[in-house]
Design a protein around this motif. Structure first.
Motif, PDB file in Angstrom:
ATOM      1  N   LEU A  60     -19.636 -15.803  -1.074  1.00 56.65           N
ATOM      2  CA  LEU A  60     -18.207 -15.409  -0.932  1.00 56.65           C
ATOM      3  C   LEU A  60     -17.791 -14.309  -0.022  1.00 56.65           C
ATOM      4  CD1 LEU A  60     -17.244 -15.992  -4.722  1.00 56.65           C
ATOM      5  CD2 LEU A  60     -17.284 -17.790  -2.853  1.00 56.65           C
ATOM      6  N   LEU A  61     -18.751 -13.527  -0.265  1.00 53.09           N
ATOM      7  CA  LEU A  61     -18.437 -12.240   0.759  1.00 53.09           C
ATOM      8  C   LEU A  61     -18.573 -12.626   2.210  1.00 53.09           C
ATOM      9  CD1 LEU A  61     -17.812  -9.307   0.815  1.00 53.09           C
ATOM     10  CD2 LEU A  61     -20.492  -8.832   0.840  1.00 53.09           C
TER      11      LEU A  61
ATOM     12  N   LYS B  98     -28.003  -9.089 -17.542  1.00 51.83           N
ATOM     13  CA  LYS B  98     -28.587  -7.826 -17.262  1.00 51.83           C
ATOM     14  C   LYS B  98     -28.970  -7.029 -18.289  1.00 51.83           C
ATOM     15  CE  LYS B  98     -27.928  -5.504 -12.910  1.00 51.83           C
ATOM     16  NZ  LYS B  98     -27.309  -4.942 -11.853  1.00 51.83           N
TER      17      LYS B  98
ATOM     18  N   MET C 116     -10.198  -9.562  -7.837  1.00 47.99           N
ATOM     19  CA  MET C 116     -11.534  -9.931  -7.671  1.00 47.99           C
ATOM     20  C   MET C 116     -12.631  -8.939  -7.077  1.00 47.99           C
ATOM     21  SD  MET C 116     -11.226 -13.822  -6.292  1.00 47.99           S
ATOM     22  CE  MET C 116     -10.010 -13.672  -5.213  1.00 47.99           C
TER      23      MET C 116
ATOM     24  N   THR D 260      -4.654 -12.555 -16.342  1.00 48.42           N
ATOM     25  CA  THR D 260      -5.849 -13.206 -15.721  1.00 48.42           C
ATOM     26  C   THR D 260      -6.220 -14.523 -16.424  1.00 48.42           C
ATOM     27  OG1 THR D 260      -7.200 -11.855 -17.297  1.00 48.42           O
ATOM     28  CG2 THR D 260      -6.942 -11.163 -15.138  1.00 48.42           C
TER      29      THR D 260
ATOM     30  N   TYR E 240     -19.711  -6.341  -7.841  1.00 47.62           N
ATOM     31  CA  TYR E 240     -20.435  -6.375  -8.904  1.00 47.62           C
ATOM     32  C   TYR E 240     -21.643  -7.323  -8.700  1.00 47.62           C
ATOM     33  CZ  TYR E 240     -23.037  -5.987 -13.456  1.00 47.62           C
ATOM     34  OH  TYR E 240     -23.836  -5.917 -14.565  1.00 47.62           O
ATOM     35  N   LEU E 241     -21.035  -8.503  -8.338  1.00 49.31           N
ATOM     36  CA  LEU E 241     -21.941  -9.565  -7.869  1.00 49.31           C
ATOM     37  C   LEU E 241     -22.720  -9.327  -6.775  1.00 49.31           C
ATOM     38  CD1 LEU E 241     -19.561 -13.003  -8.534  1.00 49.31           C
ATOM     39  CD2 LEU E 241     -21.694 -12.066  -9.734  1.00 49.31           C
ATOM     40  N   VAL E 242     -22.078  -8.870  -5.575  1.00 43.22           N
ATOM     41  CA  VAL E 242     -23.108  -8.728  -4.529  1.00 43.22           C
ATOM     42  C   VAL E 242     -24.196  -7.504  -4.551  1.00 43.22           C
ATOM     43  CG1 VAL E 242     -21.610  -9.949  -3.038  1.00 43.22           C
ATOM     44  CG2 VAL E 242     -21.163  -7.842  -3.153  1.00 43.22           C
TER      45      VAL E 242
ATOM     46  N   LYS F 181     -23.042 -12.003 -15.256  1.00 41.29           N
ATOM     47  CA  LYS F 181     -24.245 -11.212 -14.706  1.00 41.29           C
ATOM     48  C   LYS F 181     -24.180 -10.061 -15.455  1.00 41.29           C
ATOM     49  CE  LYS F 181     -25.805  -9.459 -10.547  1.00 41.29           C
ATOM     50  NZ  LYS F 181     -25.539  -8.918  -9.063  1.00 41.29           N
ATOM     51  N   GLU F 182     -23.126  -9.170 -15.879  1.00 41.97           N
ATOM     52  CA  GLU F 182     -23.416  -8.013 -16.683  1.00 41.97           C
ATOM     53  C   GLU F 182     -24.131  -8.379 -18.150  1.00 41.97           C
ATOM     54  OE1 GLU F 182     -19.515  -6.405 -17.135  1.00 41.97           O
ATOM     55  OE2 GLU F 182     -20.199  -5.530 -19.140  1.00 41.97           O
TER      56      GLU F 182
ATOM     57  N   PHE G 129     -10.010 -19.804  -8.843  1.00 43.08           N
ATOM     58  CA  PHE G 129     -10.926 -19.014  -8.174  1.00 43.08           C
ATOM     59  C   PHE G 129     -11.212 -17.790  -8.467  1.00 43.08           C
ATOM     60  CE2 PHE G 129     -12.876 -16.908  -4.733  1.00 43.08           C
ATOM     61  CZ  PHE G 129     -13.592 -17.750  -4.299  1.00 43.08           C
ATOM     62  N   MET G 130     -10.155 -17.023  -8.762  1.00 39.38           N
ATOM     63  CA  MET G 130     -10.224 -15.812  -9.209  1.00 39.38           C
ATOM     64  C   MET G 130     -10.978 -15.567 -10.612  1.00 39.38           C
ATOM     65  SD  MET G 130      -7.043 -13.154 -10.630  1.00 39.38           S
ATOM     66  CE  MET G 130      -6.757 -14.555 -11.993  1.00 39.38           C
TER      67      MET G 130
ATOM     68  N   VAL H 108     -14.727 -15.886 -10.505  1.00 35.61           N
ATOM     69  CA  VAL H 108     -15.410 -14.625 -10.039  1.00 35.61           C
ATOM     70  C   VAL H 108     -15.475 -13.717 -10.999  1.00 35.61           C
ATOM     71  CG1 VAL H 108     -15.096 -12.845  -8.277  1.00 35.61           C
ATOM     72  CG2 VAL H 108     -14.572 -15.060  -7.276  1.00 35.61           C
TER      73      VAL H 108
ATOM     74  N   ALA I 240     -18.038 -14.868 -13.487  1.00 34.65           N
ATOM     75  CA  ALA I 240     -19.280 -14.980 -12.830  1.00 34.65           C
ATOM     76  C   ALA I 240     -19.937 -13.472 -13.252  1.00 34.65           C
ATOM     77  CB  ALA I 240     -19.461 -15.250 -11.561  1.00 34.65           C
ATOM     78  N   ALA I 241     -19.150 -12.312 -12.791  1.00 35.32           N
ATOM     79  CA  ALA I 241     -19.468 -11.319 -12.822  1.00 35.32           C
ATOM     80  C   ALA I 241     -20.046 -10.564 -14.262  1.00 35.32           C
ATOM     81  CB  ALA I 241     -18.310 -10.076 -12.266  1.00 35.32           C
TER      82      ALA I 241
ATOM     83  N   GLY J  75     -22.210 -14.448  -5.133  1.00 37.92           N
ATOM     84  CA  GLY J  75     -21.196 -13.402  -4.488  1.00 37.92           C
ATOM     85  C   GLY J  75     -21.457 -13.216  -3.080  1.00 37.92           C
ATOM     86  N   LYS J  76     -22.616 -13.316  -2.760  1.00 34.11           N
ATOM     87  CA  LYS J  76     -23.141 -12.882  -1.083  1.00 34.11           C
ATOM     88  C   LYS J  76     -22.399 -14.057  -0.482  1.00 34.11           C
ATOM     89  CE  LYS J  76     -27.139 -10.036  -1.350  1.00 34.11           C
ATOM     90  NZ  LYS J  76     -28.433  -9.846  -1.556  1.00 34.11           N
TER      91      LYS J  76
ATOM     92  N   PRO K 281     -15.277  -7.232  -9.621  1.00 37.62           N
ATOM     93  CA  PRO K 281     -16.417  -8.380  -9.876  1.00 37.62           C
ATOM     94  C   PRO K 281     -17.093  -8.837  -8.819  1.00 37.62           C
ATOM     95  CG  PRO K 281     -14.112  -9.033 -10.615  1.00 37.62           C
ATOM     96  CD  PRO K 281     -13.882  -7.820  -9.914  1.00 37.62           C
ATOM     97  N   LEU K 282     -16.328  -9.005  -7.670  1.00 37.01           N
ATOM     98  CA  LEU K 282     -17.258  -9.402  -6.374  1.00 37.01           C
ATOM     99  C   LEU K 282     -17.992  -8.340  -6.294  1.00 37.01           C
ATOM    100  CD1 LEU K 282     -17.447 -11.826  -4.615  1.00 37.01           C
ATOM    101  CD2 LEU K 282     -15.836 -10.968  -3.142  1.00 37.01           C
TER     102      LEU K 282
ATOM    103  N   LEU L  96     -26.543 -15.820  -9.265  1.00 40.04           N
ATOM    104  CA  LEU L  96     -25.033 -15.214  -9.525  1.00 40.04           C
ATOM    105  C   LEU L  96     -24.875 -14.208  -8.140  1.00 40.04           C
ATOM    106  CD1 LEU L  96     -24.741 -14.481 -13.293  1.00 40.04           C
ATOM    107  CD2 LEU L  96     -23.248 -15.922 -11.872  1.00 40.04           C
ATOM    108  N   THR L  97     -25.854 -13.576  -8.109  1.00 38.70           N
ATOM    109  CA  THR L  97     -25.802 -12.838  -6.914  1.00 38.70           C
ATOM    110  C   THR L  97     -25.558 -13.432  -5.546  1.00 38.70           C
ATOM    111  OG1 THR L  97     -27.260 -11.153  -8.036  1.00 38.70           O
ATOM    112  CG2 THR L  97     -27.092 -10.851  -5.760  1.00 38.70           C
TER     113      THR L  97
END
Lengths: 373, 542
Positions: free
Chosen positions: A21-22, A87, B483, A112, B489-491, A83-84, A72-73, A76, A79-80, A18-19, B486-487, A14-15
């Motif tokens: 996408l960023l 964790k 987003m 949403t 939080y992901l990264v 992850k929560e 897409f939104m 994301v 996914a977050a 995110g990376k 959440p983003l 999951l991380t």
């Protein structure tokens, strides 16, 4: 919910998503993720593994495409949230997830998520994109199916002796990956389609007399039932027999357990049990056990008649064309079904006497290795 | 009852005032203003003067209004003043074949007559002729029996408000109203098609409206032309033959008509078969004297003129407003969101040159569907549904141009303006408010409407696309905001603020802001291409 062995891996996946996408975002590119196409045209039968799997075709979901932006939104956000959950060693049902994420978007009139029918496919997208089972994302579904038999399971520190659960049995949850199989005295696993037949076998003490782990799926087997069957087979190295009605629906239930389903073809390697064998009912059983008077007619219109084929006839023809039903024995079985227009239910065996199924039918078949592949 | 008496034109007026635009109180005031303003603008145009006209309306009570008109045109020579304002059908435009406003009214004298008939008060004229230092003032009365002016008072004044021009004051029975058929609306319409004119209206309650001048470009001047053989009628031909100084039919045809040379004149004479008179054969009909023709001969000449192939009349005599000026006028008075103007090339109906100008204005200050009609720059306020303009509008496929059509007219915030200029505008009736349906006129109007329609379509589709783009941009921005958290939080390693910034930069790189509206860069390119194609298409149809 306790940690799964997969959790570290899941968090990393999951991380990384995110990376990825960023990094696209930083380069002023539309962030995207690719996922395998889940349509039937991209489902292939892996003969070697004996399971369905997804082909190589992928499709891209990209933020700046207005047609994709919303999902897409949602991806994301989900996914977050997953992850929560992972964790924090928590789990949520897919409905709870929907309610956790649903809210009005500031500046717009829409939410949403407008309904669970929006979030459910996004969850599957994430599963495929990340190659992570939904259960690894700590998302649960309603429990369904029961287990009985000479087996002890450790669940959250509690030891469950599955022979001491009366007629209730162990209710199978959607997440079974954390089960520990401590001890067993079983010789095979029998998956039964209908709950009523499961009850019959329990009442006759079939599982005790035959040292069987009895899994009653209650119709189409849930992911939990399939995952549990897969794990039991893998860890205990026991043969798996499947017992369904003798109709196209029953045959398909068998194939889902054995080779995986088309919808979840990407999970077959974790959900299917390719070495499963089909114990019955078959059309041959009708003659062999003199059940002709308790057969039912196939539903729908045969191919030869105007408007046909529909319903059972249509389904049987579809099965005949699936690569995983190409074995000659199955072709013969389906041809016979189509030719006679008959189907036979598990509980039709009660026409003999109630204990016929547990005392005669199943033991004989197992003893003589009378299975369909 | 054996005594026959000739009815004076003034008496005729009294009995037929409805024909002349004085049928009711509201209409009467508009007609008076129209006559005065049309005269002023024509006079100014003729002398290359940037016109300024003041219309002052005062309430005298009991349905009586005092109208005062002041202009800066060329003024009127002293000897003409009484006649111009005190004798019906006296004017400089009556026999001319030339595009002018005045063709459309019976004239300012009719207004004066109306004033006299309804209030009995005389009218006052002040005029300073261009190039003269004297300011003449007359107080006039009209003898309706004799159709002659009576001078009540005549004096010399010291000053006039403008370097030159004319001022008229008359008292009439009328009602001042606002609305579709009002003085205000009339002047606003005049202002649209005369962007070089400055018009000022003072209403009875003292409110002053100025319709400003937005250009110092004077409109092109109209030229007088001789009639074309296709455009004359029997009565006119007879009168022309009676008044001509030509000694033969041949020279009459060549000297009195446009586009008639020797060959054409010979062809007409031959076709008319006027070479035999009472059994005597002339060498040719050519040599006959105009005053020897019988009515039958004249009819045959007319037929011959109409069947002989003759070149179209020259069209440089026309003075359209022009696309640029008309657009300026539209924008200043109506402030539309979009406007398109088309001036068609001149064409000819029945030997009369004419030209069609059409404008379409959309949105902005325009809130509902409207049609404005003009003939020789004069607004036509009445009989909107009669005549060729409405027919052209009805036969246009408005949905094709992005407008809804209900009934027969385009719906929505759209104004259609139709202007016909011609040396002779064919009206359907004496009211002179609707243009007659000639196929050539209809065709030109339809083509003009199609041209502006295409321009409007391009605009509307561009706007719709723009709206879609705007919505997309808004949606993407809102989604991006959702987003950020959440983003982050992901990264884990990047702050929300930074991610927010990255999203903004991404959207900025994808969208261009035009007039506060976001447009996708690729769509923008497409649109630019589309618009230039449209312009090419328009150019090729011209």
């Amino acid at each position: 919910m306790p940690a799964l062995s997969e959790d570290k891996n899941t968090i990393e996946k999951l991380t990384n998503l995110g990376k990825k996408l960023l990094s696209e975002l930083k380069q002023k590119e539309s962030p995207y993720f690719d996922r395998p196409v889940r349509s039937l045209s991209n489902v292939i039968f892996d003969e070697k593994a004996g399971t369905l799997k997804l082909g190589d075709r992928t499709s891209r979901r990209t933020f700046l495409n207005i047609g994709h932006a919303r999902t897409f939104m949602q991806s994301v956000m989900i996914a977050a949230k997953c992850k929560e959950l992972v964790k924090n060693e928590r789990s949520a049902s897919i409905r709870e997830l929907y309610y956790q994420l649903k809210h009005t978007i500031p500046g717009l009139t829409d939410n949403t998520l407008e309904g669970q029918e929006e979030s459910n496919p996004v969850i599957v997208d994430l599963e495929t994109a990340l190659d992570a089972l939904r259960e690894y994302l700590h998302l649960t579904a309603d429990r369904s199916g029961q287990l009985f038999g000479p087996l002890t399971i450790e669940d959250q520190g509690d030891k469950i002796d599955c022979l001491r659960l009366g007629k209730s049995g162990l209710s199978i949850p959607s997440i079974v990956d954390d089960y520990k199989f401590l001890d067993h005295d079983a010789e095979f696993i029998l998956v039964v389609e209908t709950g009523a037949m499961g009850d019959r076998l329990v009442e006759e003490k079939f599982h005790i007399k035959n040292k069987a782990i009895l899994v009653s799926s209650g119709g189409q087997p849930s992911r939990g039932v399939r995952r549990l069957t897969h794990l039991l087979h893998q860890k205990l190295e026991l043969p798996v027999y499947v017992f369904t009605d003798g109709d196209p629906w029953g045959f398909y239930i068998y194939s889902v357990l054995k080779t995986g389903s088309m919808n979840l073809a990407f999970e077959s390697k974790r959900l299917a049990t390719p070495s499963s064998k089909f114990i019955g009912m078959t059309i041959e059983d009708i003659e062999k056990y003199g059940l002709k008077k308790v057969t039912e007619k196939l539903k729908g219109i045969p191919a030869k008649k105007a408007g046909g084929p529909t319903e059972d006839y249509k389904r049987a023809i579809e099965l005949k064309n699936y690569a995983w039903f190409k074995h000659e024995l199955w072709q013969k079985e389906l041809d016979k079904m189509l030719a006679t227009g008959m189907r036979i239910e598990q509980q039709a065996l009660a026409s003999k006497k109630l204990e016929f199924v547990s005392d005669t039918y199943l033991p004989e078949k197992i003893k003589n290795h009378e299975f369909l592949p | 009852m054996d005594e026959h008496r000739e009815i004076s034109i003034a008496e005729f007026f009294e009995k037929n005032r409805h024909l002349l635009g004085f049928s009711n109180f509201q209409k009467a005031i508009v007609t008076c203003v129209k006559e005065a303003v049309d005269n002023s603008l024509d006079a100014a145009e003729e002398e290359d003067i940037l016109p300024e006209v003041h219309v002052i309306i005062e309430d005298l009570g009991k349905d009586r209004l005092r109208l005062t008109f002041k202009d800066n045109a060329s003024g009127i020579a002293k000897k003409h003043i009484p006649k111009v304002f005190g004798k019906l059908l006296y004017g400089s435009k009556f026999h001319k074949l030339m595009q002018s406003r005045g063709q459309q009214g019976i004239g300012i004298s009719a207004a004066a007559l109306y004033a006299q008939l309804t209030t009995g008060n005389p009218i006052q004229i002040i005029s300073k002729l261009k190039g003269s230092t004297k300011v003449h003032a007359f107080t006039l009365h009209l003898d309706t029996r004799k159709n002659e002016p009576e001078i009540i008072k005549e004096e010399l004044l010291d000053t006039y408000e403008f370097p030159h021009g004319t001022s008229i004051q008359m008292d009439i029975e009328a009602k001042y109203t606002r609305g579709t058929h009002s003085v205000f609306q009339y002047l606003k319409s005049v202002a649209i098609v005369n962007p070089s004119a400055k018009l000022i209206l003072q209403e009875p309650d003292g409110k002053i409206y100025e319709f400003p001048r937005v250009t110092k470009d004077l409109p092109k001047k109209a030229k007088e032309i001789k009639p074309h053989p296709y455009g004359v009628e029997l009565g006119i031909l007879m009168r022309m033959l009676k008044e001509t100084k030509a000694r033969t039919i041949g020279s009459f045809l060549m000297s009195e008509f446009t586009r008639v040379g020797k060959t054409t004149a010979q062809q007409i004479c031959k076709a008319a078969e006027i070479d035999v008179v009472n059994g005597i054969r002339f060498v040719t009909g050519w040599e006959r004297r105009p005053n020897t023709l019988s009515k039958d001969d004249i009819e045959r000449i007319l037929r011959a003129m109409q069947t002989t192939n003759i070149q179209n009349p020259p069209t440089d005599c026309l003075a359209p407003i022009g696309e640029e000026l008309l657009n300026k006028g539209l924008i200043k008075e109506l402030n539309p969101e979009f406007s398109a103007v088309v001036t068609r090339n001149p064409s000819v109906y029945r030997g009369m040159p004419f030209q069609i100008e059409t404008a379409i204005a959309y949105g902005g200050g325009i809130t509902e569907g409207r049609l404005m009609r003009f003939a020789n720059k004069v607004p036509l306020l009445y009989q909107q549904s009669a005549g060729v303009t409405m027919k052209a509008l009805k036969s246009t496929d408005w949905p094709r141009y992005g407008l809804k059509q209900s009934g027969d007219l385009p719906q929505g915030p759209v104004l259609v303006l139709m202007h016909m200029c011609s040396v002779w505008v064919p009206f359907t009736s004496e009211g002179k408010q609707a243009i007659a349906d000639y196929p050539e006129i209809l065709k030109e109007m339809k083509l003009a409407l199609q041209e502006v329609g295409r321009k409007l379509r391009t605009y509307i589709s561009k706007k719709r696309k723009g709206q879609i783009e705007e919505k997309k941009f808004k949606t993407l921005t809102a989604y991006a905001k959702e987003m950020v958290e959440p983003l982050a939080y992901l990264v884990e390693t990047t702050t929300k603020e930074d991610i927010s910034m990255y999203f903004e930069a991404l959207l900025k790189s994808k969208y261009t802001m035009i007039g506060g509206v976001a447009i996708d860069n690729e769509t923008l390119k497409e649109l630019q291409k589309e618009v230039s194609q449209q312009e090419e298409e328009n150019a090729s149809t011209e």
